[in-house]
Design a protein around this motif. Structure first.
Motif, PDB file in Angstrom:
ATOM      1  N   LEU A 127      -2.334  17.946  -9.091  1.00  0.00           N
ATOM      2  CA  LEU A 127      -2.078  19.028  -8.132  1.00  0.00           C
ATOM      3  C   LEU A 127      -0.701  18.885  -7.486  1.00  0.00           C
ATOM      4  CD1 LEU A 127      -5.357  19.878  -6.188  1.00  0.00           C
ATOM      5  CD2 LEU A 127      -4.087  21.281  -7.816  1.00  0.00           C
ATOM      6  N   ALA A 128      -0.235  17.654  -7.324  1.00  0.00           N
ATOM      7  CA  ALA A 128       1.118  17.447  -6.790  1.00  0.00           C
ATOM      8  C   ALA A 128       2.131  17.235  -7.903  1.00  0.00           C
ATOM      9  CB  ALA A 128       1.132  16.247  -5.837  1.00  0.00           C
ATOM     10  N   ASP A 129       1.708  16.553  -8.977  1.00  0.00           N
ATOM     11  CA  ASP A 129       2.641  16.124 -10.019  1.00  0.00           C
ATOM     12  C   ASP A 129       2.525  16.985 -11.266  1.00  0.00           C
ATOM     13  OD1 ASP A 129       4.713  14.526 -10.873  1.00  0.00           O
ATOM     14  OD2 ASP A 129       3.429  12.942 -11.672  1.00  0.00           O
ATOM     15  N   GLY A 130       2.123  18.231 -11.092  1.00  0.00           N
ATOM     16  CA  GLY A 130       2.093  19.174 -12.198  1.00  0.00           C
ATOM     17  C   GLY A 130       3.311  20.070 -12.187  1.00  0.00           C
ATOM     18  N   GLY A 131       4.483  19.499 -11.874  1.00  0.00           N
ATOM     19  CA  GLY A 131       5.684  20.326 -11.727  1.00  0.00           C
ATOM     20  C   GLY A 131       5.531  21.319 -10.588  1.00  0.00           C
ATOM     21  N   THR A 132       4.741  20.927  -9.598  1.00  0.00           N
ATOM     22  CA  THR A 132       4.217  21.862  -8.605  1.00  0.00           C
ATOM     23  C   THR A 132       5.295  22.352  -7.636  1.00  0.00           C
ATOM     24  OG1 THR A 132       2.174  20.594  -8.759  1.00  0.00           O
ATOM     25  CG2 THR A 132       2.344  22.160  -6.947  1.00  0.00           C
ATOM     26  N   VAL A 133       5.227  23.651  -7.330  1.00  0.00           N
ATOM     27  CA  VAL A 133       6.059  24.228  -6.277  1.00  0.00           C
ATOM     28  C   VAL A 133       5.145  24.940  -5.288  1.00  0.00           C
ATOM     29  CG1 VAL A 133       8.197  24.469  -7.571  1.00  0.00           C
ATOM     30  CG2 VAL A 133       6.490  26.278  -7.711  1.00  0.00           C
ATOM     31  N   TRP A 134       5.525  24.845  -4.029  1.00  0.00           N
ATOM     32  CA  TRP A 134       4.831  25.545  -2.944  1.00  0.00           C
ATOM     33  C   TRP A 134       5.935  26.168  -2.097  1.00  0.00           C
ATOM     34  CZ3 TRP A 134       0.844  22.719   0.734  1.00  0.00           C
ATOM     35  CH2 TRP A 134       0.200  23.667   1.541  1.00  0.00           C
ATOM     36  N   ASP A 186       1.066  18.976   6.537  1.00  0.00           N
ATOM     37  CA  ASP A 186       1.479  17.650   6.094  1.00  0.00           C
ATOM     38  C   ASP A 186       1.310  17.463   4.586  1.00  0.00           C
ATOM     39  OD1 ASP A 186       1.900  17.307   8.757  1.00  0.00           O
ATOM     40  OD2 ASP A 186       0.622  15.550   8.996  1.00  0.00           O
ATOM     41  N   SER A 187       0.371  18.186   3.977  1.00  0.00           N
ATOM     42  CA  SER A 187       0.185  18.067   2.525  1.00  0.00           C
ATOM     43  C   SER A 187       1.385  18.564   1.741  1.00  0.00           C
ATOM     44  CB  SER A 187      -1.061  18.842   2.084  1.00  0.00           C
ATOM     45  OG  SER A 187      -2.238  18.233   2.558  1.00  0.00           O
ATOM     46  N   SER A 188       2.293  19.274   2.389  1.00  0.00           N
ATOM     47  CA  SER A 188       3.459  19.809   1.688  1.00  0.00           C
ATOM     48  C   SER A 188       4.677  18.897   1.774  1.00  0.00           C
ATOM     49  CB  SER A 188       3.828  21.179   2.277  1.00  0.00           C
ATOM     50  OG  SER A 188       4.402  21.040   3.575  1.00  0.00           O
ATOM     51  N   LEU A 189       4.572  17.765   2.452  1.00  0.00           N
ATOM     52  CA  LEU A 189       5.771  16.989   2.784  1.00  0.00           C
ATOM     53  C   LEU A 189       6.238  16.126   1.605  1.00  0.00           C
ATOM     54  CD1 LEU A 189       4.913  15.845   6.412  1.00  0.00           C
ATOM     55  CD2 LEU A 189       6.062  17.936   5.638  1.00  0.00           C
ATOM     56  N   ARG A 249       0.850  -1.187   0.000  1.00  0.00           N
ATOM     57  CA  ARG A 249       0.000   0.000   0.000  1.00  0.00           C
ATOM     58  C   ARG A 249       0.883   1.233   0.000  1.00  0.00           C
ATOM     59  NH1 ARG A 249      -2.257  -1.058   4.234  1.00  0.00           N
ATOM     60  NH2 ARG A 249      -2.004   0.608   5.780  1.00  0.00           N
ATOM     61  N   GLN A 250       0.686   2.090  -0.980  1.00  0.00           N
ATOM     62  CA  GLN A 250       1.472   3.317  -1.135  1.00  0.00           C
ATOM     63  C   GLN A 250       0.621   4.494  -0.675  1.00  0.00           C
ATOM     64  OE1 GLN A 250       3.357   3.906  -5.051  1.00  0.00           O
ATOM     65  NE2 GLN A 250       2.531   5.987  -5.037  1.00  0.00           N
ATOM     66  N   ILE A 251       1.183   5.323   0.195  1.00  0.00           N
ATOM     67  CA  ILE A 251       0.419   6.419   0.811  1.00  0.00           C
ATOM     68  C   ILE A 251       1.212   7.717   0.669  1.00  0.00           C
ATOM     69  CG2 ILE A 251      -0.659   7.276   2.941  1.00  0.00           C
ATOM     70  CD1 ILE A 251       0.021   4.036   3.700  1.00  0.00           C
ATOM     71  N   THR A 252       0.519   8.758   0.238  1.00  0.00           N
ATOM     72  CA  THR A 252       1.095  10.098   0.174  1.00  0.00           C
ATOM     73  C   THR A 252       0.161  11.040   0.926  1.00  0.00           C
ATOM     74  OG1 THR A 252       2.307   9.785  -1.900  1.00  0.00           O
ATOM     75  CG2 THR A 252       1.599  12.002  -1.405  1.00  0.00           C
ATOM     76  N   PRO A 253       0.706  11.994   1.693  1.00  0.00           N
ATOM     77  CA  PRO A 253      -0.152  12.878   2.490  1.00  0.00           C
ATOM     78  C   PRO A 253      -0.779  14.005   1.669  1.00  0.00           C
ATOM     79  CG  PRO A 253       2.140  13.422   2.885  1.00  0.00           C
ATOM     80  CD  PRO A 253       2.139  12.202   2.004  1.00  0.00           C
ATOM     81  N   ILE A 254      -1.759  13.657   0.859  1.00  0.00           N
ATOM     82  CA  ILE A 254      -2.555  14.657   0.134  1.00  0.00           C
ATOM     83  C   ILE A 254      -3.844  14.801   0.929  1.00  0.00           C
ATOM     84  CG2 ILE A 254      -3.743  15.176  -2.028  1.00  0.00           C
ATOM     85  CD1 ILE A 254      -0.734  15.349  -2.298  1.00  0.00           C
ATOM     86  N   LEU A 255      -3.939  15.854   1.728  1.00  0.00           N
ATOM     87  CA  LEU A 255      -4.976  15.980   2.750  1.00  0.00           C
ATOM     88  C   LEU A 255      -5.703  17.310   2.572  1.00  0.00           C
ATOM     89  CD1 LEU A 255      -2.600  14.923   5.658  1.00  0.00           C
ATOM     90  CD2 LEU A 255      -4.231  13.425   4.482  1.00  0.00           C
ATOM     91  N   PRO A 256      -6.929  17.299   2.074  1.00  0.00           N
ATOM     92  CA  PRO A 256      -7.645  18.557   1.852  1.00  0.00           C
ATOM     93  C   PRO A 256      -7.709  19.424   3.105  1.00  0.00           C
ATOM     94  CG  PRO A 256      -8.782  16.768   0.773  1.00  0.00           C
ATOM     95  CD  PRO A 256      -7.674  16.134   1.581  1.00  0.00           C
ATOM     96  N   HIS A 257      -7.565  20.704   2.891  1.00  0.00           N
ATOM     97  CA  HIS A 257      -7.638  21.731   3.943  1.00  0.00           C
ATOM     98  C   HIS A 257      -6.491  21.618   4.943  1.00  0.00           C
ATOM     99  CE1 HIS A 257     -11.638  22.853   2.459  1.00  0.00           C
ATOM    100  NE2 HIS A 257     -11.770  21.572   2.263  1.00  0.00           N
ATOM    101  N   ASP A 258      -5.472  20.869   4.596  1.00  0.00           N
ATOM    102  CA  ASP A 258      -4.277  20.750   5.435  1.00  0.00           C
ATOM    103  C   ASP A 258      -3.139  21.473   4.714  1.00  0.00           C
ATOM    104  OD1 ASP A 258      -2.700  18.706   7.590  1.00  0.00           O
ATOM    105  OD2 ASP A 258      -1.540  19.333   5.846  1.00  0.00           O
TER     106      ASP A 258
END
Length: 927
Positions: free
Chosen positions: A487-494, A263-266, A251-260
């Motif tokens: 949203l994460a894999d669009g060459g995204t930077v935060w 942890d969503s940035s990790l 099971r592969q898990i990534t912290p994509i957590l709405p309104h967070d």
């Protein structure tokens, strides 16, 4: 064990005997026992045509898996794999192999139209690649080739991403911000080792690959007994090990957590292995996670790479693993491969091995006792051109009929980044919580392994209302969540934003600009992985529904950035490729096309797009006004609305000049002056005219909220005149004409003609007292689109073609009119749902999902466009995030009796005490 022939894949089995696929129980090959181990033949694959036995009914039959699971021969369902998502057998082969859109796909007539642009592009491309040694923002010469392999990406929002393919390969990398490397790194693998009574009986790389390196390893997993299941941000891979009575579920898990917003940035991912023993014998199980330091390309060539083990104990939890230090400039990073230590597990490692060798040393090390040697100390830094890899292994005992769990994490720490111009230093969002020193990889690993169960609870709470809704089709549940990968894999930077970096003179009228950017950072995502421009605004118009519903503060931050860029100018003159005209890069008080190229210096230099001078585009300013009001409506953030109001006034004033005859309706300029940048539009048009009227209607609402009676009266007058002109000039009784030119294509049926109404309805407007387009006309137009653009195109199975002639033949007058744009189709489906055509909406959108995810093999790389045959264009594109507009439409339809939806934790909106927009100014405080 004696020395083995690398050609035998390290099993001790003659190559001639390695071809038997364990469709039946495998034969075990046991030479003389040496050193407490025995070699076992590991099952290999026949081709699908070879006497495949009948698959038992009821075995692993999730709703909607279709032909993607037709090759699956196993019985295992896996450990707690959900019923909904995108599921595919590892042995599946996609039969349709399309090619990227190239110049030779353009008709002669359209080629002649664009010959000047083509010559100018070639000249520009040569200068960019050969003289400046940079990568073009759109490379029409070297498109990314088709690879039907991608799965869920690892990594939160804005810290870089690593995509793991559905067959288990680590194959798409975005560590340097916005820049992609499509490379499968062979050493990055999981390997299983099973031991019974102190002897190794099975050892297998969990990969279908048969590489030319690491040949002592046992490759060639039988894909017929394994499947992959994706429900972003999680994925499951189930391996039934034939003849072993063992099933592995990764099971592969990534912290994509709405309104967070923490942890969503990790930049982390977690792999949880649940191992089930279905036999009556106890056994020892080990999973080894090997990882190369770097990708084996040019970034590794200078050398100086080194690995070291680490152990971090905190709060009673211990994590062990390896740090892979990659100091290459300009963006050095450290990767951490780690595992959680429990009372039932043993964690071992090998610090360094050569990933380009046969790999015999590490293979034998694992084969000997199911563990690795765990040498102390760091490795020697690599010499120039020499590779280095390491591995971490977790071992546990498995009782008869028992189950055990082995937990790994992958984290990467690249806190400080430079974009391609190597000008300004930026720090990623996660450094706010884990520091900027580049030593956070152990802490990130520990945090991920200790928090992932909480993340999963939050993911389930978010997704369950949709997954449990029996009125929604299974394909939609997969599409809604899996399309969020971008949203994460669009060459995204935060990025973190220093207050002293913001221009005081521009921001002083926006009181909450600094607090928003300071507290929530700066967000950027590419138009597409191949169209390398951040926050392309005409496309974000569609994609923004995902952001405003799930991370509304990031949407507001993006809007503040766009407002800042609007008030700036860059009068540097350059030649635009389509027209050949010299014009400024950016004019004041017009919305920029994009915020810049990651290979340059985004935010500082905007408008990387130079095909058209977008200062004269008709849609960008309108889309800003519509999104501002939509964002206010869904958040109730009155401070945001007050800050944006002067900018909306400025851009609408700029837009006024396009109403040349002062009839209240703008005219297009006789070229492709909107998001359809290859489709000429002349005079009043359905698309831009509709967006104009919707934006004018929204200005009326905002003026009332801001107490600007004179401005309200002004726009009310424009709206009244514009409505009359729009209906008189464009409505033909069945739909709105494409435009007002004298060309035959002016009568084309455009699938996107109701975009203005779509946004009005999303904002709680567009009907009753706020009706702009007559409802019977909107419904009739949508029905016509469904009849012609959907049902009369490709048998109704590929979504809606952009343009259709009224007699049912696709409009081929431009290079884009006969394409299907996936994100436009999802927006169209949302519009249909808003107008009560829910069945038609789902039918329309389903065609796109089936085509992209099931037929063309473009999972986790949904393109901007495809044609009915042969080609696709621009893989991994922003616009399909518009599927979240369908979800908004469904929720608004469900809660129609409530007066105003508001964003909250969950799938998007909630009901409760609701207020109309006017009341919201007084009653709703910002989040």
């Amino acid at each position: 064990m004696g020395t083995q022939d690398p050609g035998n894949m390290g099993t001790g089995v003659p190559a001639s005997e390695q071809i038997s696929c364990a469709k039946e129980d495998p034969q075990v090959y046991c030479p003389e026992e040496t050193g407490g181990t025995k070699d076992v033949q590991v099952t290999d694959c026949k081709s699908p045509e070879d006497n495949r036995p009948q698959k038992e009914t009821g075995c692993c039959n999730p709703e909607d898996s279709g032909q993607l699971m037709a090759s699956y021969e196993g019985k295992a369902m896996g450990y707690q794999v959900p019923p909904f998502g995108w599921r595919i057998c590892l042995a599946h082969e996609f039969t349709e192999k399309r090619k990227p859109f190239q110049a030779n796909n353009v008709s002669l007539r359209n080629m002649i139209k664009h010959i000047g642009m083509g010559l100018r592009y070639l000249q520009w491309w040569y200068r960019k690649t050969q003289v400046e040694k940079k990568t073009p923002f759109i490379d029409m010469i070297n498109s990314v080739p088709l690879r039907q392999i991608y799965g869920c990406p690892l990594g939160g929002i804005g810290g870089g991403t690593i995509t793991r393919g559905w067959r288990g390969q680590f194959c798409r990398w975005q560590l340097n911000p916005g820049m992609y490397q499509h490379r499968t790194v062979i050493a990055d693998q999981f390997t299983v080792c099973l031991r019974r009574e102190g002897q190794t009986v099975y050892q297998q790389v969990l990969s279908l690959e048969r590489p030319s390196v690491l040949r002592s390893w046992n490759w060639g997993l039988c894909g017929y007994f394994a499947f992959y299941h994706a429900l972003y941000p999680r994925a499951w891979t189930v391996y039934q090990l034939p003849g072993q009575n063992v099933t592995l579920t990764c099971r592969q898990i990534t912290p994509i957590l709405p309104h967070d917003y923490q942890d969503s940035s990790l930049p982390v991912g977690v792999f949880v292995w649940d191992v089930e023993n279905e036999g009556d014998e106890a056994l020892d199980v080990s999973i080894m996670f090997s990882m190369r330091n770097g990708l084996g390309g040019g970034d590794d060539a200078p050398g100086g790479l080194w690995n070291e083990p680490f152990c971090l104990e905190h709060g009673g939890e211990t994590v062990q693993g390896l740090l892979l230090h990659h100091p290459t400039l300009p963006n050095p990073y450290t990767m951490a491969v780690a595992a959680r230590v429990t009372a039932d597990t043993t964690v071992t490692h090998i610090t360094a091995f050569d990933p380009d060798s046969t790999g015999q040393q590490v293979w034998q090390d694992l084969l000997q006792d199911g563990q690795l040697d765990s040498p102390a100390g760091q490795s020697t830094p690599t010499q120039k051109g020499v590779g280095i890899a390491g591995a971490v292994c977790v071992s546990s005992k498995l009782e008869p009929r028992g189950q055990c769990r082995l937990e790994f994490s992958l984290a990467w720490d690249m806190p400080r980044i430079l974009f391609g111009a190597k000008g300004q230093v930026h720090y990623r969002r996660y450094t706010r919580f884990f520091g900027q020193d580049g030593d956070a990889a152990p802490a990130l690993s520990h945090y991920a392994l200790c928090r992932y169960t909480e993340w999963e609870e939050r993911i389930s709470a978010w997704q369950s209302p949709v997954l449990d809704d029996r009125s929604l089709p299974a394909w939609y549940k997969s599409a809604l969540f899996n399309e969020l990968y971008f949203l994460a894999d669009g060459g995204t930077v935060w990025l973190e934003v220093r207050e002293d970096s913001l221009p005081e003179e521009l921001g002083r009228n926006m009181c909450h600009l600094c607090p928003t950017l300071r507290d929530y950072g700066r967000f950027g995502y590419l138009e597409g992985q191949e169209y390398r421009m951040y926050n392309t605004y005409d496309v974000h118009f569609y994609a923004s529904f995902a952001l405003i519903m799930l991370w509304p503060k990031l949407e507001l931050s993006l809007q503040y950035d766009m407002a800042l860029a609007t008030l700036r100018e860059d009068l540097t003159r350059r030649r635009y490729l389509m027209s050949g005209v010299m014009a400024p890069v950016k004019r004041r008080n017009v919305i920029p096309h994009d915020i810049g190229d990651p290979d340059d210096e985004p935010w500082l230099r905007v408008n990387a797009y130079l095909i058209h001078d977008t200062a004269d585009w008709k849609d960008l300013n309108l889309k800003f006004v519509l999104q501002v009001y939509r964002d206010y409506y869904l958040t109730g953030d009155q401070n945001f609305l007050k800050d944006m109001w002067p900018v909306c006034l400025a851009v609408m004033e700029s837009e006024m000049k396009f109403d040349k005859d002062h009839d209240g309706l703008i005219e297009n300029g006789g070229y492709a002056d909107q998001t359809y940048d290859g489709w000429v539009t002349t005079g009043p048009s359905a698309y831009c005219g509709g967006l104009w009227l919707a934006a004018v209607a929204v200005m009326v609402q905002m003026a009332a909220l801001c107490g600007a009676q004179d401005i309200q009266d002004k726009f009310s007058s424009i709206l009244h005149r514009g409505q009359e002109a729009y209906e008189r000039l464009l409505w033909n009784g069945r739909y709105y004409n494409y435009d007002s030119s004298s060309q035959p294509q002016s009568r084309s049926v455009m699938s996107d003609q109701c975009a203005g109404q779509w946004f009005l309805k999303a904002c709680g407007l567009g009907e009753g007292e706020t009706e702009v387009f007559p409802t019977p006309h909107v419904v009739r137009a949508l029905q016509t689109i469904f009849e012609l653009n959907v049902q009369a195109f490709a048998g109704g199975a590929m979504g809606a073609v952009n343009g259709m002639q009224p007699h049912g033949v696709p409009d081929k007058s431009s290079v884009q009119s006969d394409e299907v744009w996936v994100g436009v189709v999802y927006g169209l489906a949302a519009t249909m749902i808003q107008e009560g055509l829910t069945w038609e909406g789902f039918q329309t959108a389903e065609g796109c999902y089936r085509t992209v995810w099931e037929r063309l093999g473009l999972a986790f790389q949904t393109p901007e466009a495809y044609c009915q045959q042969r080609v696709f264009r621009s893989l991994a594109y922003m616009r399909p995030l518009s599927i979240w507009a369908m979800q908004l439409a469904l929720q608004q339809q469900q809660h129609k009796k409530d007066s105003r939806p508001k964003v909250e934790q969950g799938t998007g909106l909630r009901t409760g005490p609701m207020f109309g927009p006017k009341e919201a100014m007084a009653n709703v405080s910002p989040e």
